[in-house]
Design a protein around this motif. Sequence first.
Motif, PDB file in Angstrom:
ATOM      1  N   LEU A  89     105.394  43.016  40.346  1.00 11.85           N
ATOM      2  CA  LEU A  89     104.846  42.010  39.330  1.00 11.85           C
ATOM      3  C   LEU A  89     105.849  41.036  39.338  1.00 11.85           C
ATOM      4  O   LEU A  89     107.133  41.275  38.954  1.00 11.85           O
ATOM      5  CB  LEU A  89     104.409  42.698  38.047  1.00 11.85           C
ATOM      6  N   THR A  90     105.514  39.847  39.124  1.00 12.49           N
ATOM      7  CA  THR A  90     106.360  38.687  38.647  1.00 12.49           C
ATOM      8  C   THR A  90     105.911  37.744  37.679  1.00 12.49           C
ATOM      9  O   THR A  90     104.552  37.979  37.240  1.00 12.49           O
ATOM     10  CB  THR A  90     106.517  37.696  40.058  1.00 12.49           C
ATOM     11  N   PHE A  91     106.766  36.953  37.021  1.00 13.66           N
ATOM     12  CA  PHE A  91     106.610  36.196  35.932  1.00 13.66           C
ATOM     13  C   PHE A  91     105.946  34.839  36.405  1.00 13.66           C
ATOM     14  O   PHE A  91     106.383  34.166  37.106  1.00 13.66           O
ATOM     15  CB  PHE A  91     107.670  36.174  34.724  1.00 13.66           C
ATOM     16  N   THR A  92     104.693  34.298  35.692  1.00 14.29           N
ATOM     17  CA  THR A  92     104.500  33.080  35.949  1.00 14.29           C
ATOM     18  C   THR A  92     105.278  32.000  35.361  1.00 14.29           C
ATOM     19  O   THR A  92     105.575  32.264  34.224  1.00 14.29           O
ATOM     20  CB  THR A  92     103.117  32.943  35.447  1.00 14.29           C
ATOM     21  N   ALA A  93     105.657  30.915  36.049  1.00 17.77           N
ATOM     22  CA  ALA A  93     106.758  30.285  35.357  1.00 17.77           C
ATOM     23  C   ALA A  93     105.801  29.217  34.475  1.00 17.77           C
ATOM     24  O   ALA A  93     104.791  28.974  34.623  1.00 17.77           O
ATOM     25  CB  ALA A  93     107.316  29.311  36.436  1.00 17.77           C
ATOM     26  N   ASP A  94     106.635  29.008  33.273  1.00 19.33           N
ATOM     27  CA  ASP A  94     106.250  28.189  32.189  1.00 19.33           C
ATOM     28  C   ASP A  94     107.032  26.613  32.224  1.00 19.33           C
ATOM     29  O   ASP A  94     106.783  25.961  31.677  1.00 19.33           O
ATOM     30  CB  ASP A  94     106.181  28.679  31.051  1.00 19.33           C
ATOM     31  N   ARG A  95     108.197  26.610  33.250  1.00 25.62           N
ATOM     32  CA  ARG A  95     108.384  25.265  33.641  1.00 25.62           C
ATOM     33  C   ARG A  95     108.731  25.032  35.250  1.00 25.62           C
ATOM     34  O   ARG A  95     109.099  26.145  35.831  1.00 25.62           O
ATOM     35  CB  ARG A  95     109.851  25.322  33.080  1.00 25.62           C
ATOM     36  N   LEU A  96     108.338  24.085  35.672  1.00 24.42           N
ATOM     37  CA  LEU A  96     108.612  23.592  36.986  1.00 24.42           C
ATOM     38  C   LEU A  96     109.767  22.465  37.022  1.00 24.42           C
ATOM     39  O   LEU A  96     109.520  21.281  36.558  1.00 24.42           O
ATOM     40  CB  LEU A  96     107.306  23.162  37.635  1.00 24.42           C
ATOM     41  N   LEU A  97     110.723  22.724  37.712  1.00 34.43           N
ATOM     42  CA  LEU A  97     111.948  21.570  37.847  1.00 34.43           C
ATOM     43  C   LEU A  97     111.719  21.012  39.225  1.00 34.43           C
ATOM     44  O   LEU A  97     112.187  21.840  40.192  1.00 34.43           O
ATOM     45  CB  LEU A  97     113.194  22.322  37.567  1.00 34.43           C
ATOM     46  N   LEU A  98     111.582  19.816  39.482  1.00 40.05           N
ATOM     47  CA  LEU A  98     111.242  19.236  40.656  1.00 40.05           C
ATOM     48  C   LEU A  98     112.305  18.204  40.979  1.00 40.05           C
ATOM     49  O   LEU A  98     112.601  17.279  40.474  1.00 40.05           O
ATOM     50  CB  LEU A  98     110.148  18.419  40.626  1.00 40.05           C
ATOM     51  N   PHE A  99     113.151  18.634  41.785  1.00 36.62           N
ATOM     52  CA  PHE A  99     114.402  17.753  42.466  1.00 36.62           C
ATOM     53  C   PHE A  99     113.809  16.865  43.344  1.00 36.62           C
ATOM     54  O   PHE A  99     112.841  17.095  44.212  1.00 36.62           O
ATOM     55  CB  PHE A  99     115.644  18.582  42.989  1.00 36.62           C
ATOM     56  N   GLY A 100     114.389  15.589  43.503  1.00 36.52           N
ATOM     57  CA  GLY A 100     113.901  14.472  44.658  1.00 36.52           C
ATOM     58  C   GLY A 100     112.532  14.041  44.197  1.00 36.52           C
ATOM     59  O   GLY A 100     111.587  13.661  45.060  1.00 36.52           O
ATOM     60  N   ALA A 101     112.381  13.999  42.776  1.00 39.73           N
ATOM     61  CA  ALA A 101     110.853  13.515  42.538  1.00 39.73           C
ATOM     62  C   ALA A 101     110.405  12.074  42.637  1.00 39.73           C
ATOM     63  O   ALA A 101     109.190  11.894  42.411  1.00 39.73           O
ATOM     64  CB  ALA A 101     110.794  13.875  40.791  1.00 39.73           C
ATOM     65  N   THR A 102     111.473  11.301  43.016  1.00 41.99           N
ATOM     66  CA  THR A 102     111.079   9.953  43.635  1.00 41.99           C
ATOM     67  C   THR A 102     110.804   9.679  44.860  1.00 41.99           C
ATOM     68  O   THR A 102     110.688   8.659  45.326  1.00 41.99           O
ATOM     69  CB  THR A 102     111.888   9.149  42.778  1.00 41.99           C
ATOM     70  N   GLY A 103     111.194  10.941  45.658  1.00 40.93           N
ATOM     71  CA  GLY A 103     111.105  10.790  47.222  1.00 40.93           C
ATOM     72  C   GLY A 103     109.784  10.695  47.895  1.00 40.93           C
ATOM     73  O   GLY A 103     108.771  10.635  47.148  1.00 40.93           O
ATOM     74  N   LEU A 114     108.100  12.630  49.943  1.00 45.63           N
ATOM     75  CA  LEU A 114     107.355  14.120  49.858  1.00 45.63           C
ATOM     76  C   LEU A 114     106.619  14.311  48.513  1.00 45.63           C
ATOM     77  O   LEU A 114     105.872  14.652  48.506  1.00 45.63           O
ATOM     78  CB  LEU A 114     108.290  15.183  50.137  1.00 45.63           C
ATOM     79  N   SER A 115     107.583  14.013  47.503  1.00 48.87           N
ATOM     80  CA  SER A 115     106.831  13.992  46.349  1.00 48.87           C
ATOM     81  C   SER A 115     105.739  13.164  46.096  1.00 48.87           C
ATOM     82  O   SER A 115     104.748  13.739  45.417  1.00 48.87           O
ATOM     83  CB  SER A 115     108.130  13.857  45.111  1.00 48.87           C
ATOM     84  N   GLN A 116     105.897  11.943  46.279  1.00 49.38           N
ATOM     85  CA  GLN A 116     104.851  10.931  46.063  1.00 49.38           C
ATOM     86  C   GLN A 116     103.593  11.240  47.063  1.00 49.38           C
ATOM     87  O   GLN A 116     102.229  11.313  46.329  1.00 49.38           O
ATOM     88  CB  GLN A 116     105.297   9.549  46.286  1.00 49.38           C
ATOM     89  N   ARG A 117     103.893  11.919  48.255  1.00 50.63           N
ATOM     90  CA  ARG A 117     102.604  11.997  49.013  1.00 50.63           C
ATOM     91  C   ARG A 117     102.036  13.363  48.986  1.00 50.63           C
ATOM     92  O   ARG A 117     100.887  13.506  48.925  1.00 50.63           O
ATOM     93  CB  ARG A 117     103.015  11.776  50.530  1.00 50.63           C
ATOM     94  N   MET A 118     102.778  14.267  48.435  1.00 54.10           N
ATOM     95  CA  MET A 118     102.180  15.730  48.556  1.00 54.10           C
ATOM     96  C   MET A 118     102.383  16.496  47.211  1.00 54.10           C
ATOM     97  O   MET A 118     101.530  16.996  46.778  1.00 54.10           O
ATOM     98  CB  MET A 118     102.921  16.440  49.703  1.00 54.10           C
ATOM     99  N   ILE A 123     111.982  26.118  40.461  1.00 54.24           N
ATOM    100  CA  ILE A 123     112.759  25.020  40.941  1.00 54.24           C
ATOM    101  C   ILE A 123     112.306  24.653  42.230  1.00 54.24           C
ATOM    102  O   ILE A 123     112.317  25.684  43.097  1.00 54.24           O
ATOM    103  CB  ILE A 123     114.426  25.328  40.973  1.00 54.24           C
ATOM    104  N   PHE A 124     112.092  23.280  42.652  1.00 53.79           N
ATOM    105  CA  PHE A 124     111.865  22.912  43.827  1.00 53.79           C
ATOM    106  C   PHE A 124     112.550  21.815  44.368  1.00 53.79           C
ATOM    107  O   PHE A 124     112.646  20.905  43.668  1.00 53.79           O
ATOM    108  CB  PHE A 124     110.255  22.292  43.741  1.00 53.79           C
ATOM    109  N   LEU A 125     113.332  22.243  45.376  1.00 53.25           N
ATOM    110  CA  LEU A 125     114.326  21.155  45.900  1.00 53.25           C
ATOM    111  C   LEU A 125     113.786  20.362  47.200  1.00 53.25           C
ATOM    112  O   LEU A 125     113.942  20.825  48.245  1.00 53.25           O
ATOM    113  CB  LEU A 125     115.755  21.994  46.348  1.00 53.25           C
ATOM    114  N   SER A 126     113.274  19.225  46.751  1.00 54.31           N
ATOM    115  CA  SER A 126     112.933  18.194  47.717  1.00 54.31           C
ATOM    116  C   SER A 126     113.986  17.540  48.072  1.00 54.31           C
ATOM    117  O   SER A 126     113.895  16.102  47.823  1.00 54.31           O
ATOM    118  CB  SER A 126     111.843  17.662  47.378  1.00 54.31           C
ATOM    119  N   THR A 127     115.166  17.881  48.553  1.00 56.12           N
ATOM    120  CA  THR A 127     116.237  17.051  48.763  1.00 56.12           C
ATOM    121  C   THR A 127     116.959  17.235  50.258  1.00 56.12           C
ATOM    122  O   THR A 127     116.450  18.309  50.850  1.00 56.12           O
ATOM    123  CB  THR A 127     117.326  17.435  47.652  1.00 56.12           C
ATOM    124  N   ALA A 128     117.943  16.575  50.544  1.00 55.25           N
ATOM    125  CA  ALA A 128     118.630  16.774  51.830  1.00 55.25           C
ATOM    126  C   ALA A 128     119.435  18.212  51.596  1.00 55.25           C
ATOM    127  O   ALA A 128     119.944  18.592  50.474  1.00 55.25           O
ATOM    128  CB  ALA A 128     119.734  15.829  52.081  1.00 55.25           C
TER     129      ALA A 128
END
Length: 482
Positions: free
Chosen positions: A4-18, A20-24, A112-117
């Motif tokens: 069993l895992t905990f549902t996240a109540d925070r999503l931290l999105l790195f690379g948010a202006t890139g 991938l972030s814009q399109r997907m 945490i989502f790392l949409s970075t190099a």
Amino acid sequence: MQELTFTADRLLLFGATGDLSQRMLLPSLCALHADNLLDPNLRIVATARSEMSTKEFRDFARKALEKYLPKNRRGPMADFLNRLSYVPVDATTPEGYDELAREVGEYNGLAIFLSTAPSLFEPTIAGLERVGLTRGNARIALEKPLGTDLGSSCEINDAVAKAFTEDRIFRIDHYLGKETVQNLLALRFANILLEPVWNSNYIEHVQISVAETVGLESRVAYYDDSGALRDMVQNHILQLLALVAMEPPTSFDATAVRDEKVKVLRALRPIKANEVVTGQYRAGAVDGKSVPGYDEELGKDSDTETYVAVKAHVDNWRWRGVPFYLRHGKRMPRRVTEIVVQFRCIPHSIFEGRGAKTEPNRLVIEIQPKENIQLSMMAKVPGLGSDGLRLRPVPLDIAMPDAFSDVVRRIAYERLLLDLIHGDQTLFVRRDEVEAQWDWIDHIRALWAENEIKPKTYAAGTWGPSAAVALAERDGVTWHDD
């Protein structure tokens, strides 16, 4: 049984202006919000290097949604935008992480989502760890590429493992979020018709093709350092192969499914020089339009491959002797990702004496741009005559959009983001999978270097070098180019 895992109540999105972030990413999150699939308490904290306020980022996100998300899927967009906040952070420096931690605040679960190099993974994780954002139920998603070879992949994984245990690391291969890819598991393991014949006794060969009509586009620097083998075969195609060839897992949970996939990847036979073809496109025509060659687009000569075809084998009991023909190329005649399972001929035809010829059954699973499953079956051609009995292959089609016309067709990232938030790793790639893939790919690259193999040229708008046709035809196999 899956933990069993905990549902996240925070999503931290790195690379948010890139890109991938814009399109997907932002469109996927907005669509999930519109369908009430996100917990009302989930807050999304976005970050990137760009200096802007939360209000400015929300306006930025709104424009991206208006551009990339169909209007009928946006829902009450203002409500979604109110979930967003923004903190500028330069991942290469310690500054900014304290403000980021304050904005995230106390959490029950953090995704945490790392949409970075990948070069930014280590300093980013160090910054997160310093301010306490890796503690508790924090989990992290990593976008490919995860290294350029086995050694660099291990370095990235080691850096991530310093702050996150394996059960909190979500390595993304977006192909695994596609409905038809997931349907491959249902097709195999929910139908008694197929699984008994899913082996070397009944299957002659398997083809997996990923063809693109585009060239370099905006990926010039990245692609010339990567090439077709590392960009597409190492991850997407090998994941598709693993799903086709895996043994039935004991259950549909992350550990069971990924255990079986890694067995396949470790059973891949090392490739010989005559089992791989590499190519690079030259000027030609795609969709009736003239396009330049790779060297012209790049502006210099290069030995980077834009095409690769491989004859692979999975050395285990189920697949012994069954070749898997894999290919990927840019500037192909049409865009398609598909899996072709070619069955063997029937052992004896009762119709030969009546002049009828039989053809082996074929299963075609098209993943994109269409989502379609087609099984060819032999049937009698209607009619009377003195010229004997005639048989012809008849396609049995399941067009997924038609079969499920009442179900919303989703972006692959919707599935992956939702699973990240809920902590389900089934459709994410485990470290030993990644490293098994790199081990096999590194052998091919070493083979090219040792034998000084250079890409053969092919005209844009064709199906690759003639050597790739010969790779299959010497075994009596024809690539499925219909």
